[in-house]
Design a protein around this motif. Structure first.
Motif, PDB file in Angstrom:
ATOM      1  N   LEU A  11       0.698  -1.202   0.411  1.00 23.03           N
ATOM      2  CA  LEU A  11      -0.070  -0.150   0.071  1.00 23.03           C
ATOM      3  C   LEU A  11       0.830   1.184  -0.008  1.00 23.03           C
ATOM      4  CD1 LEU A  11      -2.590  -0.865   2.664  1.00 23.03           C
ATOM      5  CD2 LEU A  11      -2.697  -1.615   0.069  1.00 23.03           C
ATOM      6  N   ALA A  12       0.381   2.313  -0.584  1.00 30.72           N
ATOM      7  CA  ALA A  12       0.877   3.924  -0.478  1.00 30.72           C
ATOM      8  C   ALA A  12       0.560   4.608   0.184  1.00 30.72           C
ATOM      9  CB  ALA A  12       1.230   3.976  -1.753  1.00 30.72           C
ATOM     10  N   SER A  13       1.167   5.795   0.336  1.00 32.53           N
ATOM     11  CA  SER A  13       0.296   6.529   1.298  1.00 32.53           C
ATOM     12  C   SER A  13      -0.791   7.790   0.238  1.00 32.53           C
ATOM     13  CB  SER A  13       1.127   8.109   1.523  1.00 32.53           C
ATOM     14  OG  SER A  13       1.220   9.367   2.064  1.00 32.53           O
ATOM     15  N   GLY A  14      -1.105   8.045   0.950  1.00 35.08           N
ATOM     16  CA  GLY A  14      -2.846   8.514   0.453  1.00 35.08           C
ATOM     17  C   GLY A  14      -4.204   7.510  -0.438  1.00 35.08           C
ATOM     18  N   MET A  15      -3.830   6.460   0.041  1.00 31.72           N
ATOM     19  CA  MET A  15      -4.783   5.799  -0.318  1.00 31.72           C
ATOM     20  C   MET A  15      -5.992   5.308   0.454  1.00 31.72           C
ATOM     21  SD  MET A  15      -2.711   2.251  -1.887  1.00 31.72           S
ATOM     22  CE  MET A  15      -2.049   1.620  -3.111  1.00 31.72           C
ATOM     23  N   ARG A  16      -7.478   5.039  -0.839  1.00 34.16           N
ATOM     24  CA  ARG A  16      -8.121   4.672   0.367  1.00 34.16           C
ATOM     25  C   ARG A  16      -8.268   3.081  -0.056  1.00 34.16           C
ATOM     26  NH1 ARG A  16     -14.594   5.200  -0.481  1.00 34.16           N
ATOM     27  NH2 ARG A  16     -15.116   5.429   1.965  1.00 34.16           N
ATOM     28  N   VAL A  17      -8.733   2.594   1.281  1.00 35.36           N
ATOM     29  CA  VAL A  17      -8.699   1.096   1.502  1.00 35.36           C
ATOM     30  C   VAL A  17      -9.606   0.793   2.378  1.00 35.36           C
ATOM     31  CG1 VAL A  17      -7.272  -0.566   2.446  1.00 35.36           C
ATOM     32  CG2 VAL A  17      -5.944   1.385   1.726  1.00 35.36           C
ATOM     33  N   LEU A  18     -10.617   0.380   1.617  1.00 33.13           N
ATOM     34  CA  LEU A  18     -11.342  -1.189   2.300  1.00 33.13           C
ATOM     35  C   LEU A  18     -11.169  -2.435   3.061  1.00 33.13           C
ATOM     36  CD1 LEU A  18     -15.793  -1.514   1.548  1.00 33.13           C
ATOM     37  CD2 LEU A  18     -14.085  -3.462   1.967  1.00 33.13           C
ATOM     38  N   ASP A  19     -11.287  -2.755   4.556  1.00 32.81           N
ATOM     39  CA  ASP A  19     -10.517  -3.702   4.886  1.00 32.81           C
ATOM     40  C   ASP A  19     -12.089  -4.173   5.375  1.00 32.81           C
ATOM     41  OD1 ASP A  19      -9.448  -5.680   6.505  1.00 32.81           O
ATOM     42  OD2 ASP A  19     -10.644  -4.332   8.504  1.00 32.81           O
ATOM     43  N   ALA A  20     -12.260  -6.085   4.708  1.00 31.55           N
ATOM     44  CA  ALA A  20     -13.509  -6.478   4.406  1.00 31.55           C
ATOM     45  C   ALA A  20     -13.698  -7.678   5.483  1.00 31.55           C
ATOM     46  CB  ALA A  20     -13.557  -6.703   3.192  1.00 31.55           C
ATOM     47  N   ALA A  21     -14.550  -7.797   6.215  1.00 25.38           N
ATOM     48  CA  ALA A  21     -14.751  -8.313   7.746  1.00 25.38           C
ATOM     49  C   ALA A  21     -13.701  -7.874   8.511  1.00 25.38           C
ATOM     50  CB  ALA A  21     -14.697  -9.675   6.787  1.00 25.38           C
TER      51      ALA A  21
ATOM     52  N   VAL B  13      -8.902   4.752   5.652  1.00 28.55           N
ATOM     53  CA  VAL B  13     -10.121   2.417   5.800  1.00 28.55           C
ATOM     54  C   VAL B  13     -10.655   3.441   6.145  1.00 28.55           C
ATOM     55  CG1 VAL B  13      -9.083   0.840   6.602  1.00 28.55           C
ATOM     56  CG2 VAL B  13      -7.008   2.330   5.730  1.00 28.55           C
ATOM     57  N   VAL B  14     -11.327   1.806   5.148  1.00 23.90           N
ATOM     58  CA  VAL B  14     -13.084   1.743   5.977  1.00 23.90           C
ATOM     59  C   VAL B  14     -13.470   0.471   6.093  1.00 23.90           C
ATOM     60  CG1 VAL B  14     -15.508   2.121   5.461  1.00 23.90           C
ATOM     61  CG2 VAL B  14     -13.787   4.123   4.822  1.00 23.90           C
ATOM     62  N   GLY B  15     -13.120  -0.132   7.703  1.00 26.32           N
ATOM     63  CA  GLY B  15     -13.045  -1.007   7.661  1.00 26.32           C
ATOM     64  C   GLY B  15     -14.914  -1.359   7.964  1.00 26.32           C
ATOM     65  N   VAL B  16     -15.276  -2.874   7.439  1.00 25.51           N
ATOM     66  CA  VAL B  16     -16.645  -2.916   7.930  1.00 25.51           C
ATOM     67  C   VAL B  16     -16.898  -5.082   7.973  1.00 25.51           C
ATOM     68  CG1 VAL B  16     -18.606  -3.792   5.657  1.00 25.51           C
ATOM     69  CG2 VAL B  16     -16.507  -1.720   4.603  1.00 25.51           C
ATOM     70  N   ASP B  17     -17.883  -4.349   8.450  1.00 30.07           N
ATOM     71  CA  ASP B  17     -18.126  -5.869   9.229  1.00 30.07           C
ATOM     72  C   ASP B  17     -19.412  -6.179   9.465  1.00 30.07           C
ATOM     73  OD1 ASP B  17     -15.888  -8.264  10.618  1.00 30.07           O
ATOM     74  OD2 ASP B  17     -17.926  -7.996  11.426  1.00 30.07           O
ATOM     75  N   ILE B  18     -20.059  -7.468   9.342  1.00 35.08           N
ATOM     76  CA  ILE B  18     -21.348  -7.369  10.160  1.00 35.08           C
ATOM     77  C   ILE B  18     -21.750  -7.650  11.632  1.00 35.08           C
ATOM     78  CG2 ILE B  18     -22.509  -9.032   7.767  1.00 35.08           C
ATOM     79  CD1 ILE B  18     -22.492 -11.274   9.337  1.00 35.08           C
TER      80      ILE B  18
ATOM     81  N   VAL C 142     -17.958   0.320   9.596  1.00 38.46           N
ATOM     82  CA  VAL C 142     -19.332   0.520   8.596  1.00 38.46           C
ATOM     83  C   VAL C 142     -19.806  -0.914   9.301  1.00 38.46           C
ATOM     84  CG1 VAL C 142     -20.810   0.771   6.853  1.00 38.46           C
ATOM     85  CG2 VAL C 142     -18.849   2.769   7.586  1.00 38.46           C
ATOM     86  N   LYS C 143     -21.179  -0.943   9.630  1.00 34.51           N
ATOM     87  CA  LYS C 143     -21.740  -1.917   9.369  1.00 34.51           C
ATOM     88  C   LYS C 143     -22.401  -2.209   8.448  1.00 34.51           C
ATOM     89  CE  LYS C 143     -24.673  -5.207  12.178  1.00 34.51           C
ATOM     90  NZ  LYS C 143     -26.157  -5.231  11.594  1.00 34.51           N
ATOM     91  N   ALA C 144     -22.376  -3.397   7.911  1.00 34.73           N
ATOM     92  CA  ALA C 144     -22.759  -3.624   6.274  1.00 34.73           C
ATOM     93  C   ALA C 144     -22.339  -4.967   5.882  1.00 34.73           C
ATOM     94  CB  ALA C 144     -22.417  -2.732   5.508  1.00 34.73           C
ATOM     95  N   ASP C 145     -23.218  -5.903   4.810  1.00 35.76           N
ATOM     96  CA  ASP C 145     -22.512  -7.252   4.593  1.00 35.76           C
ATOM     97  C   ASP C 145     -21.689  -7.265   3.221  1.00 35.76           C
ATOM     98  OD1 ASP C 145     -22.564  -9.060   3.099  1.00 35.76           O
ATOM     99  OD2 ASP C 145     -24.892  -9.653   2.968  1.00 35.76           O
ATOM    100  N   VAL C 146     -20.605  -7.420   3.842  1.00 32.73           N
ATOM    101  CA  VAL C 146     -19.368  -7.421   2.846  1.00 32.73           C
ATOM    102  C   VAL C 146     -19.448  -8.598   1.364  1.00 32.73           C
ATOM    103  CG1 VAL C 146     -17.511  -6.936   4.612  1.00 32.73           C
ATOM    104  CG2 VAL C 146     -17.719  -9.601   3.469  1.00 32.73           C
ATOM    105  N   THR C 147     -19.881  -8.373   1.442  1.00 32.96           N
ATOM    106  CA  THR C 147     -20.745 -10.064   0.018  1.00 32.96           C
ATOM    107  C   THR C 147     -21.531  -9.060  -1.081  1.00 32.96           C
ATOM    108  OG1 THR C 147     -22.433 -10.121   1.003  1.00 32.96           O
ATOM    109  CG2 THR C 147     -20.822 -12.156   0.533  1.00 32.96           C
ATOM    110  N   THR C 148     -21.908  -7.624  -0.026  1.00 29.13           N
ATOM    111  CA  THR C 148     -22.541  -6.797  -0.922  1.00 29.13           C
ATOM    112  C   THR C 148     -22.359  -5.203  -1.682  1.00 29.13           C
ATOM    113  OG1 THR C 148     -24.846  -6.688   1.113  1.00 29.13           O
ATOM    114  CG2 THR C 148     -24.821  -8.540  -0.941  1.00 29.13           C
ATOM    115  N   LEU C 149     -21.925  -4.877  -0.339  1.00 33.40           N
ATOM    116  CA  LEU C 149     -21.111  -3.142  -0.762  1.00 33.40           C
ATOM    117  C   LEU C 149     -22.183  -2.604  -0.385  1.00 33.40           C
ATOM    118  CD1 LEU C 149     -18.066  -4.398  -0.940  1.00 33.40           C
ATOM    119  CD2 LEU C 149     -18.904  -3.843   1.346  1.00 33.40           C
ATOM    120  N   ASP C 150     -23.726  -2.710  -0.469  1.00 36.09           N
ATOM    121  CA  ASP C 150     -24.798  -1.946  -1.310  1.00 36.09           C
ATOM    122  C   ASP C 150     -24.728  -0.445  -0.757  1.00 36.09           C
ATOM    123  OD1 ASP C 150     -25.808  -4.093  -2.616  1.00 36.09           O
ATOM    124  OD2 ASP C 150     -27.451  -4.184  -0.827  1.00 36.09           O
ATOM    125  N   GLU C 151     -23.910  -0.037   0.300  1.00 37.95           N
ATOM    126  CA  GLU C 151     -22.903   1.145   1.432  1.00 37.95           C
ATOM    127  C   GLU C 151     -22.658   1.998   0.133  1.00 37.95           C
ATOM    128  OE1 GLU C 151     -25.302  -1.460   4.201  1.00 37.95           O
ATOM    129  OE2 GLU C 151     -23.816  -1.814   2.064  1.00 37.95           O
TER     130      GLU C 151
END
Length: 258
Positions: free
Chosen positions: A31-41, A61-66, A89-98
């Motif tokens: 990863l590099a400085s400035g990236m926008r990262v999603l951490d699924a589950a 960094v946005v962490g997502v979990d149910i 964010v509380k969400a389903d990582v198999t859809t990520l509708d948000e």
């Protein structure tokens, strides 16, 4: 599934092997400085925190979990870290509708593939990645850990054909095929070994019996379940002292969206 992880949340982030597993996934990702990262589950946010230190204040960094319980623990660890570039964010990582299409530079998933259907998850992650975006996930090797393999073998003797939850991505070949089907270009699978903490036979039984990966257990009568427990405890006790029983072969898989 959510209730299962809520029940496991307390103390999850304090297990050293979980922390090392997450940090290794991030370290290999490049990863590099400035990236926008999603951490699924994201669980308790161990990979999210490691990624946040790499991408720095210019990144996010946005962490997502149910699991609300896991995210509550993640908030505690985040507060203690002093980092200001992580949100959960509380969400389903198999859809990520948000989340909008092509809104992240990288998607990571540490240890989550054990509980996810690979096809829907990879498809959702492909959608939210920008072109040339990076995918990185960790995966146990199919057939491991040893104690879980013994559990499935014992269940087979009671007429239950329990699937290996890592069959979809637990080898380099299967992971390459899975990411390719989802539209990614496979880059590499880096091998590793995690030293799991030793556990006794009774604890191992409880872990498998409660796992959401094995809903087939509900078809057994109480007498059959008790007999399976007795069979498993006897069988697994024979291997607990053998060298390598608690060594967990893993892979760190990386691919890219064209």
């Amino acid at each position: 599934m959510e209730a299962y992880f809520d029940g496991r949340a307390a103390g999850y982030g304090q297990l050293d092997w979980h922390t090392g597993y997450a940090e290794r996934l991030v370290a290999l990702a490049g990863l590099a400085s400035g990236m926008r990262v999603l951490d699924a589950a994201t669980g308790t946010g161990l990979a999210a925190l490691a990624a946040a230190r790499v991408v720095g204040p210019p990144g996010e960094v946005v962490g997502v979990d149910i699991s609300a319980g896991m995210l509550q623990e993640a908030d505690h660890l985040l507060a203690a870290s002093g980092l200001a570039n992580v949100t959960y964010v509380k969400a389903d990582v198999t859809t990520l509708d948000e989340f909008e299409d092509e809104s992240f530079d990288a998607v990571l998933c540490c240890a989550g593939m054990l509980y996810l259907s690979a096809g829907p998850a990879l498809s959702a992650w492909h959608r939210v990645l920008r072109p040339s975006g990076l995918l990185g996930f960790s995966a146990m090797r199919a057939g491991f850990p040893v104690a879980a393999r013994v559990f499935r073998e014992c269940a087979a003797s009671f007429g239950l054909a329990l699937p290996d939850p890592m069959a979809e991505v637990g080898t380099e070949k299967s992971s390459r095929e899975a990411v390719s089907r989802a539209g990614f270009v496979f880059e590499r699978a880096v091998p590793g070994v995690i030293a799991l903490p030793p556990r006794n036979a009774a604890d191992l039984w409880r872990g498998h019996a409660l796992s959401p990966n094995y809903p087939e257990l509900a078809s057994l009568t109480s007498a059959e379940l008790a007999a399976l427990e007795s069979s498993y405890v006897a069988r697994v006790s024979e291997v607990l002292s053998e060298p390598g029983t608690f060594d967990l072969p893993v892979m760190y898989v990386y691919a890219r969206k064209p």
